[in-house]
Write a protein that holds these residues in place. Structure first.
Motif, mmCIF file in Angstrom:
data_model
loop_
_atom_site.group_PDB
_atom_site.id
_atom_site.type_symbol
_atom_site.label_atom_id
_atom_site.label_comp_id
_atom_site.label_asym_id
_atom_site.label_seq_id
_atom_site.Cartn_x
_atom_site.Cartn_y
_atom_site.Cartn_z
ATOM 1 N N ALA A 1 0.757 -1.298 -0.009
ATOM 2 C CA ALA A 1 0.035 -0.117 0.105
ATOM 3 C C ALA A 1 0.886 1.432 -0.173
ATOM 4 C CB ALA A 1 -0.947 -0.072 1.129
ATOM 5 N N ALA A 2 2.085 1.364 0.838
ATOM 6 C CA ALA A 2 2.940 2.459 0.849
ATOM 7 C C ALA A 2 3.612 2.660 -0.592
ATOM 8 C CB ALA A 2 3.859 2.090 1.894
ATOM 9 N N SER A 3 3.954 1.440 -1.253
ATOM 10 C CA SER A 3 4.518 1.631 -2.545
ATOM 11 C C SER A 3 3.617 2.031 -3.490
ATOM 12 C CB SER A 3 5.058 0.149 -3.012
ATOM 13 O OG SER A 3 3.936 -0.600 -3.356
ATOM 14 N N VAL A 4 2.449 1.877 -3.436
ATOM 15 C CA VAL A 4 1.333 2.086 -4.259
ATOM 16 C C VAL A 4 1.112 3.930 -3.940
ATOM 17 C CG1 VAL A 4 -1.351 2.202 -5.001
ATOM 18 C CG2 VAL A 4 -0.023 0.329 -4.754
ATOM 19 N N LEU A 5 1.024 4.314 -3.059
ATOM 20 C CA LEU A 5 0.904 5.727 -2.598
ATOM 21 C C LEU A 5 2.148 6.299 -3.104
ATOM 22 C CD1 LEU A 5 -0.383 7.855 -1.104
ATOM 23 C CD2 LEU A 5 0.619 7.354 1.002
ATOM 24 N N LEU A 6 3.423 5.974 -3.116
ATOM 25 C CA LEU A 6 4.708 6.473 -3.382
ATOM 26 C C LEU A 6 4.589 6.528 -4.861
ATOM 27 C CD1 LEU A 6 7.630 7.470 -2.982
ATOM 28 C CD2 LEU A 6 8.282 5.188 -2.901
ATOM 29 N N SER A 7 4.077 5.476 -5.649
ATOM 30 C CA SER A 7 3.968 5.386 -7.101
ATOM 31 C C SER A 7 3.375 6.685 -7.538
ATOM 32 C CB SER A 7 3.460 4.122 -7.579
ATOM 33 O OG SER A 7 4.383 3.199 -7.220
ATOM 34 N N LEU A 8 1.934 6.839 -6.968
ATOM 35 C CA LEU A 8 1.174 7.896 -7.197
ATOM 36 C C LEU A 8 1.882 9.230 -6.973
ATOM 37 C CD1 LEU A 8 -2.133 6.676 -5.622
ATOM 38 C CD2 LEU A 8 -1.667 6.605 -7.996
ATOM 39 N N MET A 9 2.451 9.556 -5.855
ATOM 40 C CA MET A 9 3.205 10.542 -5.796
ATOM 41 C C MET A 9 4.238 10.862 -6.845
ATOM 42 S SD MET A 9 3.651 10.257 -1.682
ATOM 43 C CE MET A 9 4.791 11.506 -1.438
ATOM 44 N N GLN A 10 5.023 9.932 -6.946
ATOM 45 C CA GLN A 10 6.092 10.149 -8.202
ATOM 46 C C GLN A 10 5.418 10.493 -9.534
ATOM 47 O OE1 GLN A 10 8.109 6.259 -7.660
ATOM 48 N NE2 GLN A 10 9.802 7.358 -6.610
ATOM 49 N N THR A 11 4.308 9.773 -9.853
ATOM 50 C CA THR A 11 3.583 9.756 -11.113
ATOM 51 C C THR A 11 3.177 11.442 -11.157
ATOM 52 O OG1 THR A 11 2.782 7.676 -11.352
ATOM 53 C CG2 THR A 11 1.345 9.297 -12.443
ATOM 54 N N GLY A 12 2.501 11.884 -9.943
ATOM 55 C CA GLY A 12 2.094 13.377 -10.212
ATOM 56 C C GLY A 12 3.196 14.290 -10.166
ATOM 57 N N SER A 13 4.352 14.091 -9.566
ATOM 58 C CA SER A 13 5.322 14.941 -9.888
ATOM 59 C C SER A 13 5.903 14.837 -11.108
ATOM 60 C CB SER A 13 6.744 14.269 -8.976
ATOM 61 O OG SER A 13 7.826 15.189 -9.158
ATOM 62 N N GLN A 14 6.047 13.676 -11.926
ATOM 63 C CA GLN A 14 6.195 13.711 -13.360
ATOM 64 C C GLN A 14 5.347 14.224 -14.309
ATOM 65 O OE1 GLN A 14 6.617 9.385 -14.024
ATOM 66 N NE2 GLN A 14 8.338 9.016 -12.752
ATOM 67 N N MET A 15 4.127 14.122 -14.092
ATOM 68 C CA MET A 15 2.982 14.954 -14.783
ATOM 69 C C MET A 15 3.294 16.458 -14.573
ATOM 70 S SD MET A 15 1.352 12.849 -16.439
ATOM 71 C CE MET A 15 -0.038 13.660 -16.882
ATOM 72 N N MET A 16 3.541 16.911 -13.431
ATOM 73 C CA MET A 16 3.675 18.407 -13.217
ATOM 74 C C MET A 16 4.862 18.832 -14.203
ATOM 75 S SD MET A 16 1.647 19.954 -11.534
ATOM 76 C CE MET A 16 2.610 21.355 -11.035
ATOM 77 N N ALA A 17 6.065 17.907 -14.116
ATOM 78 C CA ALA A 17 7.250 18.188 -15.089
ATOM 79 C C ALA A 17 6.839 18.217 -16.493
ATOM 80 C CB ALA A 17 8.413 17.491 -14.770
ATOM 81 N N LEU A 18 5.900 17.602 -16.830
ATOM 82 C CA LEU A 18 5.630 17.155 -18.280
ATOM 83 C C LEU A 18 4.772 18.460 -18.550
ATOM 84 C CD1 LEU A 18 4.205 14.137 -20.127
ATOM 85 C CD2 LEU A 18 2.882 16.378 -20.225
ATOM 86 N N TYR A 19 3.662 18.983 -17.720
ATOM 87 C CA TYR A 19 2.886 20.147 -18.026
ATOM 88 C C TYR A 19 3.357 21.316 -17.858
ATOM 89 C CZ TYR A 19 -1.165 16.731 -17.551
ATOM 90 O OH TYR A 19 -2.108 15.934 -17.649
ATOM 91 N N ARG A 20 4.603 21.419 -17.233
ATOM 92 C CA ARG A 20 5.326 22.641 -17.063
ATOM 93 C C ARG A 20 6.220 22.689 -18.512
ATOM 94 N NH1 ARG A 20 6.638 21.305 -11.249
ATOM 95 N NH2 ARG A 20 5.565 22.972 -9.970
ATOM 96 N N ALA A 21 6.407 21.776 -19.021
ATOM 97 C CA ALA A 21 7.317 21.828 -20.387
ATOM 98 C C ALA A 21 6.477 22.181 -21.709
ATOM 99 C CB ALA A 21 7.994 20.638 -20.805
ATOM 100 N N CYS A 22 4.943 22.105 -21.198
ATOM 101 C CA CYS A 22 3.946 22.111 -22.390
ATOM 102 C C CYS A 22 4.250 23.793 -22.749
ATOM 103 C CB CYS A 22 2.425 21.993 -21.866
ATOM 104 S SG CYS A 22 2.196 20.168 -21.493
ATOM 105 N N PRO A 23 3.876 23.936 -24.379
ATOM 106 C CA PRO A 23 4.008 25.341 -24.939
ATOM 107 C C PRO A 23 2.815 26.050 -24.498
ATOM 108 C CG PRO A 23 3.592 23.625 -26.446
ATOM 109 C CD PRO A 23 3.928 22.849 -25.201
ATOM 110 N N ALA A 24 3.322 27.396 -24.195
ATOM 111 C CA ALA A 24 2.069 28.485 -23.712
ATOM 112 C C ALA A 24 0.864 28.204 -24.987
ATOM 113 C CB ALA A 24 2.712 29.632 -23.598
ATOM 114 N N SER A 25 -0.425 28.063 -24.100
ATOM 115 C CA SER A 25 -1.552 28.415 -25.217
ATOM 116 C C SER A 25 -1.845 29.687 -25.566
ATOM 117 C CB SER A 25 -2.407 27.469 -24.744
ATOM 118 O OG SER A 25 -2.910 27.762 -23.596
#
Length: 282
Positions: free
Chosen positions: A258-282
């Motif tokens: 359960a702790a590993s799943v929670l950690l995976s969700l946290m890491q996925t959220g961090s990766q998604m934030m990095a991806l969205y920050r790199a998105c070109p401005a609309s």
């Protein structure tokens, strides 16, 4: 890196002494370690063994690399910092996993100290880390088949090509969070995914790939049984009944998962934030 290699060489005799005793006589090894008087540096001894195990596993992985996910030594300061950060992060994860496991043992009546438990935990985790390098290297058996090897290279190339397409699609979201992509991009991505799936199925159905994967799974199963034997031996040393030992093992696995799943969700959220920050401005 030279200093680390020298340290590994200097500690190899003691490492192999602990390695052989723990691997082939886990019950006696646990009994001997628990008989040692409690010392204030027991945590540091466990951490030192884990670090040494990590370094040995890293060096062995250069001689016997995993075919599907090879590990490379750092080529510059940035790569070394990333590797060291990942290793330190994994060390903290192991420490928290040990704390969860010991907490479950405490719930069923263990009276021992966490410091002695963590030292044992570190020995068994370190040896498991080294043995998993050999288990993962068994994937090389499948690469003897040219169809498997070329298919895997094609899959690696497809994954690299899909990254920008996937990032572009994820960047195109509306205010409700729905993907808004043109039909051509969506069709191209779907076609690439279907092709990759076909290549993957073709590779994983080959005899040598199945042989390598089967041997890898067998080694992992043996390691799991060995760890359960060690867990059972520790519980018996602490005067626990068989039912309590099994219950504590299942509870520990559940909470750690359960702790590993929670950690995976946290890491996925961090990766998604990095991806969205790199998105070109609309």
């Amino acid at each position: 890196m030279k200093s680390y290699i020298e340290r590994v060489i200097a500690e190899i005799p003691l490492f192999f002494s602990h390695f052989s005793q723990c691997l082939f006589r886990p019950k006696r090894f646990i009994q001997q370690q628990l008989a040692i008087a409690e010392q204030p540096d027991e945590i540091s001894k466990g951490v030192e063994f884990l670090i040494l195990s990590f370094l040995i596993a890293l060096f062995i992985s250069q001689v016997l690399p995993e075919a599907v996910n090879p590990v490379s030594l750092p080529a510059d300061d940035a790569a070394f910092t990333h590797l060291a950060s990942s290793a330190l992060f994994d060390l903290f994860l192991l420490f928290f996993a040990a704390a969860i496991a010991f907490g479950c043992l405490k719930m069923v009546g263990v009276a021992g100290s966490f410091f002695a438990f963590f030292r044992l935990f570190a020995f068994f985790c370190g040896i498991t880390m080294v043995l998993l390098v050999f288990a993962n290297a068994l994937t090389n058996i499948g690469m003897i088949d040219p169809v498997v090897a070329k298919s895997w290279i094609q899959l690696e190339q497809s994954a690299q090509a899909l990254q920008p397409m996937t990032a572009q699609l994820l960047c195109n979201t509306d205010t409700s969070g729905e993907l808004v992509a043109d039909e051509a991009s969506s069709d191209a991505l779907q076609q690439q995914l279907q092709q990759a799936q076909t290549v993957y199925q073709q590779a994983t159905e080959r005899t040598l790939f199945l042989l390598g994967a089967g041997l890898q799974a067998l080694i992992q199963l043996i390691l799991a049984c060995w760890l359960f034997i060690a867990w059972f031996a520790y519980g018996k040393q602490q005067q626990l009944s068989s039912g309590k030992i099994v219950f504590s093992a299942l509870l520990s696995l559940t909470l750690i998962y359960a702790a590993s799943v929670l950690l995976s969700l946290m890491q996925t959220g961090s990766q998604m934030m990095a991806l969205y920050r790199a998105c070109p401005a609309s």
